[in-house]
Structures are given as C-alpha cells and as structure tokens.
Design an enzyme around this catalytic site. Structure first.
Site, mmCIF file in Angstrom:
data_model
loop_
_atom_site.group_PDB
_atom_site.id
_atom_site.type_symbol
_atom_site.label_atom_id
_atom_site.label_comp_id
_atom_site.label_asym_id
_atom_site.label_seq_id
_atom_site.Cartn_x
_atom_site.Cartn_y
_atom_site.Cartn_z
ATOM 1 N N ASN A 141 0.792 -1.225 0.000
ATOM 2 C CA ASN A 141 0.000 0.000 0.000
ATOM 3 C C ASN A 141 0.828 1.280 0.000
ATOM 4 O O ASN A 141 0.279 2.367 -0.173
ATOM 5 C CB ASN A 141 -0.957 -0.009 1.192
ATOM 6 C CG ASN A 141 -1.847 -1.230 1.176
ATOM 7 O OD1 ASN A 141 -1.990 -1.884 0.141
ATOM 8 N ND2 ASN A 141 -2.447 -1.550 2.311
ATOM 9 N N SER A 317 -8.932 3.359 -50.679
ATOM 10 C CA SER A 317 -10.098 2.516 -50.905
ATOM 11 C C SER A 317 -9.708 1.264 -51.676
ATOM 12 O O SER A 317 -8.822 1.301 -52.535
ATOM 13 C CB SER A 317 -11.165 3.291 -51.687
ATOM 14 O OG SER A 317 -12.247 2.446 -52.044
#
Length: 462
Positions: A141, A317
């Site tokens: 912690n 594309s």
C-alpha cells in the site's frame, strides 16, 4: 525441474527456471483477465525496482539489513532497471488486492536474482526472503502507489517531449502560412478573413497550454507515501526508514520525490491520479478537435473544403480508384477517444475506494500509463507524418475569400448593418462578390472600398 515453495494456503511447485515464486503463481491462476502482463508497462517495472533499491539502501544506512544482502538486492534492482528480467513480471495488469500481486511479483524476482548473486539457488529463502528482506519496512500500500507515481511521472515526461514536437510542427506551419489569407468559419458558415497561419498558431497554443496542465499534474505525483506501510501510519517500518527511503528514491530515480504531507491521506487518496487523468482527457478532447479540423479543411478534393492538402500516405479505398484518406488524423482521433474512455474508467475506480485504501489502483495505473504512452505516440505521428507535410491550396483560399458574403461585415462601420446585410444577401443570391456590388451601388468610393475589403487587412485588422 521444479522447486517447492510455501505460503499461508499451502505448498506448490514452481518451475526452477523462473525467478518469480508461489505468490506470483497464485496470481497467475487467480487473474487470467486481460492477458496483458505487468511487463507491458516497463516504466512500472523499473519504478518498482527503484523503490526496492531505495528501501534496501535505507536499510544499509540504518544497519537493519546485512550489507551483503543489501548489495545483492540493489544489484538485482539495477539489472531490472537496466531492462533485464522484465519478462519475469508476469501477473495480469488487472488484479485484486490493490496491487499486492504486482508487489509480490517484484519481491520474488528481486529476491531470487539476489540469491543467485549470493551463490544460492532460487527459492532458498532462508538466506534472503522476499517479504522479510526485500519488502522490509514496506507494504504493497505504499510501494505500489509510489512506484505507480514514478512510472506516471516518467511517462508524462516523454509525453511532454512529444507534445513539444507537435507544438513546434504546428508553429512551423503557422510561420509558413503566415501570409496565406483564408476565410474563417463559425457554425460551418462563412465568417470573416483570417490567415491560415493564425489557424495553425492557434493549434500550437492549444498544445502548449495543455502541456502545461500535464506538467503540473505530473509534478503533483512526486508526493509519495513510501514508509507509510499498510495504511499510512508506518506500522512495522524501522525508525528513520521513511525519510531515508524517500531520499534514496529521489537519487535512484532522478525524480524529485518528496514525502507525503499526510501518509494516511496519501495512501487512501488518488487525487494525483485523477488530476493527471483530467489533464490527459482535456488534451485528448482538444487534440481530437484539431484532427477534426484538419480532416475538414482537407476534405475533397472537389466536393469538400479543399483548403489544405495532407500528405498522401496510402491508397484510401479497395474499390474507389485514386481515393486518399486522412488516415493519420483518423488514427489520432481514435487514440483520443480511447483516452477519454480511460478517464471514465479511472474516475469510476477513484470514487470506488473505501476507507484507508483504494483497491482499484491497478486499473487506474494501467489506463493512465496507456493513455500517456498512446498520446505520446499520437503526437509524434501527427507531427511527423501529417502536420509537417501539410500544404495550402492558396489560389482556392483566395477565391473563397473574395467571393464570400462575409466580406460585407467589414462595411458595417461605414454603411451600417442594414445596408451591409442587404449586400450580403444579394451576394448570396447572385454570386456577385460584395466588392463588385458595393462599387455598382456607389456606396463607397472605389479607393476606400479597395482598402476596406483588402483581404490581408481584414485578416489582421489590428
């Protein structure tokens, strides 16, 4: 081959070839969640090793660990900080226990490498123990949040460098386009003239301002709770350890860390994490807006605005020949969306903490490190693969300015709003430029009209 290790639950066999031990093994079994190991955040691994090295050096100064053990521990930590053994940090980034598994993983790897350096076999913890020695005077912690703050501080520093690269790229284009007049827009409608340079200079200032927020947030992370142990009270820490450990950590990490003003608050509070997340979120939102603008300004080449040309990088594309897409701004947009989503997760985890600890820091740490590193990559990508190669469609820009009804705005002080409105509406209806309409009606002498509607003067009226 296997070695046997024991914990409070019982005994397990661990592969003799690994440096981690039984606690890490339990975590591997308990948290098969993301498939992303702790080693995916090298900053955090390095920071954990820095914390352990600083702790060992504090114990050396206090005389609370034997010098031989300290030398072995620090040597192992320095190897890890240099890039070795990162593949041994295997626990999942998402884990219960507020980071306990990450801390135990570090303790075990460091202990087993230190044992090797001392001439012992891995797992022979009677000679040097992961908890009693590597983790002495510490708790997950205080170790985990301290290491997390160090890691985020390092990641933020690299992000700031990348933001500087992007800011400079926008500034350079701002200078290149300083005399390129264009039409400004509000609500996507014609507004009044400006320069393309002003537009790019504004982008540069946005990045600079947000960099200052990131800098301030990262500096707030330098207040650490190391030495607070379980809940910030310092239980089980050797006398004098906390101050010495932080001092050594500053030297080891080259980061000006300082002791928390209140270790209890610092152990339970995640304010620094929230602040950094907010700064990253703001930058992501504003960077995304810039990318939207770049895509809009480059839209076309015939049916869009077509004011700027982005570098052509790849076919756009699989079916439409000749199509080129604004792929870099689109990719950066997606990084920004990810950062905004991460901030929502960080905020949810931050408020979910209870009493003296936030159990959800592993999620906070994972998302913040990801966000900082992805934004860093996005800034460099946008600067180098897009912004630096942007060109202006100058002739088209000038035509748009000259033909816009927005020029009527400049005539307000001379002929009044009502007459200027009539000119603007007539321009919109007929396509005849405001300059020509005003000259036809003889509202203003031609010489004065030319001055009033000079695009360069309108773009820089001051």
């Amino acid at each position: 081959m296997q070695r046997e290790e024991h914990d409070l639950i019982g005994g397990r066999e661990v592969g003799s070839e690994v440096y981690w031990g039984i606690h890490t093994l339990r975590a591997l079994e308990n948290f098969p969640l993301t498939g992303i190991p702790l080693s995916s955040h090298p900053e955090l691994v390095v920071a954990l090793a820095a914390v352990k090295e600083a702790a060992a050096l504090a114990h050396l100064e206090l005389g609370t660990l034997p010098e031989e053990e300290v030398r072995a521990i620090t040597s192992a930590c320095r190897e890890i900080r240099g890039g070795r053994l990162h593949d041994q940090f295997v626990v999942d980034v998402f884990q219960g226990g507020a980071g306990t598994s990450a801390n135990m993983n570090a303790n075990e790897v460091i202990a087993n490498r230190a044992l090797e350096l001392l001439g012992h076999e891995r797992g022979s913890y009677a000679h040097l123990h992961p908890n009693d020695d590597v983790n002495r005077s510490q708790s997950t912690n205080d170790v985990y949040p301290t290491a997390a703050k160090l890691a985020m501080y390092a990641a933020s520093g690299r992000l700031l460098d990348a933001m500087s690269v992007l800011r400079n790229a926008f500034s350079e284009r701002g200078g290149a386009f300083a005399k390129t007049v264009k039409l400004g827009r509000t609500q996507l409608q014609d507004a009044v003239p400006m320069t393309l340079g002003q537009e790019f200079d504004a982008f540069a200032l946005t990045v600079r301002d947000d960099a200052e927020l990131v800098r301030l947030a990262s500096e707030a992370l330098l207040e650490v709770n190391l030495g607070g142990t379980a809940i910030g009270t310092g239980l089980n820490a050797d006398a004098g350890f906390a101050a010495l450990a932080v001092t050594h950590l500053a030297a080891v990490s080259s980061a000006p860390v300082r002791p928390a003003r209140d270790r209890v608050e610092s152990t339970q509070g995640v304010g620094g994490f929230i602040r950094l997340s907010g700064a990253l979120r703001q930058f992501a939102l504003r960077l995304s807006k810039i990318c939207n603008d770049l895509r809009l300004l480059a839209s076309g080449p015939r049916a869009g605005l077509g004011e700027i040309r982005l570098p052509e990088l790849q076919a756009g594309s699989s079916i439409m020949p000749g199509k080129v897409n604004p792929v870099i701004p689109e990719a950066v947009n997606q990084v920004c969306f990810d950062v905004v989503g991460a901030d929502a997760a960080v905020c949810a985890a931050a408020q979910a903490g209870q009493l003296q600890l936030n159990a959800f820091e592993p999620l906070i740490v994972h998302h913040l490190l990801n966000s900082a590193n992805r934004l860093k990559a996005a800034c460099v990508l946008l600067a180098e693969r897009c912004v630096g190669g942007i060109e202006a469609n100058e002739e088209h820009l000038l035509v748009l300015v000259e033909s816009s009804s927005g020029l009527a705005t400049a005539l307000n002080p001379v002929i009044g709003y009502q007459r200027a409105t009539a000119l603007a509406r007539q321009c919109q209806a007929t396509g005849v430029p405001v300059r020509e309409l005003a000259a036809r009606e003889g509202l203003i002498p031609e010489e004065e009209l030319a001055s009033l509607l000079d695009p360069w003067r309108l773009a820089r009226p001051s």
